[in-house]
Design a protein around this motif. Sequence first.
Motif, PDB file in Angstrom:
ATOM      1  N   ALA A   1       7.493  -6.314 -15.642  1.00 38.53           N
ATOM      2  CA  ALA A   1       7.431  -5.549 -14.407  1.00 38.53           C
ATOM      3  C   ALA A   1       8.599  -5.868 -13.483  1.00 38.53           C
ATOM      4  O   ALA A   1       8.900  -5.133 -12.562  1.00 38.53           O
ATOM      5  N   VAL A   2       9.226  -7.022 -13.730  1.00 45.64           N
ATOM      6  CA  VAL A   2      10.363  -7.371 -12.889  1.00 45.64           C
ATOM      7  C   VAL A   2      11.603  -6.724 -13.493  1.00 45.64           C
ATOM      8  O   VAL A   2      12.287  -7.291 -14.328  1.00 45.64           O
ATOM      9  N   VAL A   3      11.863  -5.502 -13.097  1.00 44.19           N
ATOM     10  CA  VAL A   3      12.981  -4.784 -13.693  1.00 44.19           C
ATOM     11  C   VAL A   3      14.201  -4.906 -12.797  1.00 44.19           C
ATOM     12  O   VAL A   3      14.099  -5.190 -11.617  1.00 44.19           O
TER      13      VAL A   3
ATOM     14  N   TYR B   1       0.702  -8.720   1.497  1.00 44.39           N
ATOM     15  CA  TYR B   1       0.128  -7.380   1.345  1.00 44.39           C
ATOM     16  C   TYR B   1       1.045  -6.557   0.448  1.00 44.39           C
ATOM     17  O   TYR B   1       2.251  -6.551   0.657  1.00 44.39           O
ATOM     18  N   PRO B   2       0.463  -5.808  -0.493  1.00 45.47           N
ATOM     19  CA  PRO B   2       1.285  -4.782  -1.136  1.00 45.47           C
ATOM     20  C   PRO B   2       1.435  -3.626  -0.147  1.00 45.47           C
ATOM     21  O   PRO B   2       0.474  -3.276   0.538  1.00 45.47           O
ATOM     22  N   PRO B   3       2.624  -3.038  -0.038  1.00 45.49           N
ATOM     23  CA  PRO B   3       2.774  -1.928   0.907  1.00 45.49           C
ATOM     24  C   PRO B   3       2.037  -0.687   0.413  1.00 45.49           C
ATOM     25  O   PRO B   3       1.804  -0.543  -0.787  1.00 45.49           O
TER      26      PRO B   3
ATOM     27  N   VAL C   1       9.994  -6.532  -6.290  1.00 44.41           N
ATOM     28  CA  VAL C   1       8.872  -7.479  -6.184  1.00 44.41           C
ATOM     29  C   VAL C   1       7.720  -6.866  -5.388  1.00 44.41           C
ATOM     30  O   VAL C   1       6.865  -7.589  -4.877  1.00 44.41           O
ATOM     31  N   THR C   2       7.701  -5.533  -5.327  1.00 41.30           N
ATOM     32  CA  THR C   2       6.751  -4.849  -4.454  1.00 41.30           C
ATOM     33  C   THR C   2       5.302  -5.291  -4.663  1.00 41.30           C
ATOM     34  O   THR C   2       4.558  -5.447  -3.710  1.00 41.30           O
ATOM     35  N   THR C   3       4.908  -5.466  -5.924  1.00 42.56           N
ATOM     36  CA  THR C   3       3.499  -5.796  -6.158  1.00 42.56           C
ATOM     37  C   THR C   3       3.312  -7.215  -6.705  1.00 42.56           C
ATOM     38  O   THR C   3       2.257  -7.553  -7.221  1.00 42.56           O
TER      39      THR C   3
END
Lengths: 370, 264
Positions: free
Chosen positions: B11-13, B73-75, B87-89
């Motif tokens: 997921a870390v692209v 918090y996830p946005p 790194v959003t989530t």
Amino acid sequence: MAVFARLISSRFMRSVLRTAVPLVVVLVAVMVVGAVMAPDGRGATYRLLVNFLITVVIVVALQMFTGNSGIVSWGHAAFVGIGAYSTAWFSVPMVIKEDIFPGLPAWMMGAEWGLVPCLLVSTAIGALAAAVVGLAICRMKETAMAMSTLGLLVIAHGIYSNWEGWTRGTEGVYALPTNTTIYIACGFACLAVLLAVMFKYSRVGLRLQASREDPLSAESTGVSVVRARYFAWVASAAMSALAGSLWAQFNLAFGPAQFYYAQVFAILSMLVIGGLATVSGALVGAGITTVIFEVLRGVENEGNLFGIEVPQISGLAQMILALITLLILIFRPNGLLAWWELDGWIVKARDRFWKGGRKLAPDAGEKGGE
Amino acid sequence: MPAEQGQGPAAVVQSSETAADGTLSAREVVKHFRGVHALDGVSLTLQPGEIVGLIGPNGSGKTTLLNVLSGIYPPTSGRVWCRGRDVTTRKPHVIAHLGVGRTFQNIRLFSHLTVRQNVEVGSVSGRKVEGVDHQADVDRLLDRFSLSGSAEAQALSLPYGAQRRVEIARALAGRPLFLLLDEPAAGMNEAESDQLLETIMGVRKDFGCGVLIVDHDLRLIMRLCERIHVLAEGVTLATGTPQEVRADRQVIDVFLGDALKDDV
Ligand SMILES: Nc1ncnc2c1ncn2[C@@H]1O[C@H](COP(=O)(O)OP(=O)(O)OP(=O)(O)O)[C@@H](O)[C@H]1O
Ligand SMILES: [Mg+2]
């Protein structure tokens, strides 16, 4: 290896020794009393002391998880049970096993192992079981986690009571060999204390304690709270299973009722009375509770407390223990020892005794202390 | 703590647009709490080595932005990038490992651990760097923040100002590239806030990290920051140098008002 060398750095070793040595001294003293009073390894006192030493292993194991993570586990008795049943599978004589464990596969039927292999296999099975259920449990939020350990206890009890071919159900197991002596019990109690102290001061232990204090800021500081909890969960379950194996090889017969609410309550009470946060608290709590139980059992059976006649009440010991636990929770919610290990209390007592002598030096004297 | 996201390292692209840059940035971040629009499309980038001020009236979303940047918090929508990774989530500890350290508006120490242990947790759990001597680092930080004398005291036993210093020391112990400070000067008098200014300047000089500082103390912010980002009701009102922000008509009207004329 480099990691190991760094871990065993000087400050770590000093802390471990300072905390563990007084506890080991106490445990060895208990052993010496037992060995002197009952050189033949028989009698009520001997049984009491050996069972106390085994109890120390059980409570210290629970402290490793619950004390450092702050999450109450109601399920550790299940792992003690796993240790006890595993030991029975591998140690009961074949002739009896064919009768009481008809479900065992042939290779296990023939096993009549001694102390060490039984301890090893029990610990391994306990660790494996914890590793599997921990994958689910350790991802939960704190309250859900505590609840699910209660579920674990009930499920394990259901299995022990109904898996006839492997556990003989509610009729229980018998004919285990006597392998646990007071020396062996003391050795493992000392080992348990040493491991728990090392864990507490280790990096994982420190991270876990940080998560107990504030899971959110621990995460923000870089702590994987799930990973820290999982590690402690497996380690502490393995130690519980080890204790179960020691216990089974001393008490020789048991059933599912021996790993249920009453035991969970007793173990948790010990931890709460002594103080969750410290290994010393686990030991002190186990000691105090054992003494209370012993005195009250005498009352229950003979209606006699230090020579004074009292009416006989069954379940009195349980009730009094519950009352004491409640009083501790109300008036000393962190337990008798609270946040300081025995060595910390010894230093405090010494400082008070030498009033002011060492009190100001060396730390408080420095600047910047505010 | 947010729920486990269950994403592997895949997921870390890397994004071609940001792969090379070593910044921490929020892109069009929206965060709604039920009906409340705490953030409504805010973008902000923090470079290593720069000090950025984040100001705005109460409830304008400053703390929420810090929480989104640090993974708490996830946005609701928008992305967070850290050193070229989305790194959003991701969980907060993953973001901490990438070099984001922070403090909290209402101090959140490990209360019953000692001051040394608080800082030690930061050191052994932060950004991984080869060949770190954790004990020496911890000792140095304790010394730097005048905490050596109370190293063995429980964190909760310290006075307020010292607790704030422990929190900064703990965050720095994790070798952050970006340091997010949420109202570090709250409750401080002028002398203490001057001291804090020196401390943060020193931190930037010696650690080289970018600092994003939220505070209502405009005297401190104007003297400390190269760049200021003004939030109001979840949107960016203005960004620029202290001079530019101070001159901005909108900022003066909506938020700063007389405070600026008096204080600066
Ligand atoms: N966890 C939450 N749940 C619900 N609403 C929230 C939450 N966190 C923040 N809010 C709301 O989002 C808005 C922005 O809050 P935030 O704390 O980010 O403001 P702030 O700029 O830090 O204010 P202050 O200067 O008072 O610290 C506020 O209206 C607040 O009530
Ligand atoms: Mg805020």
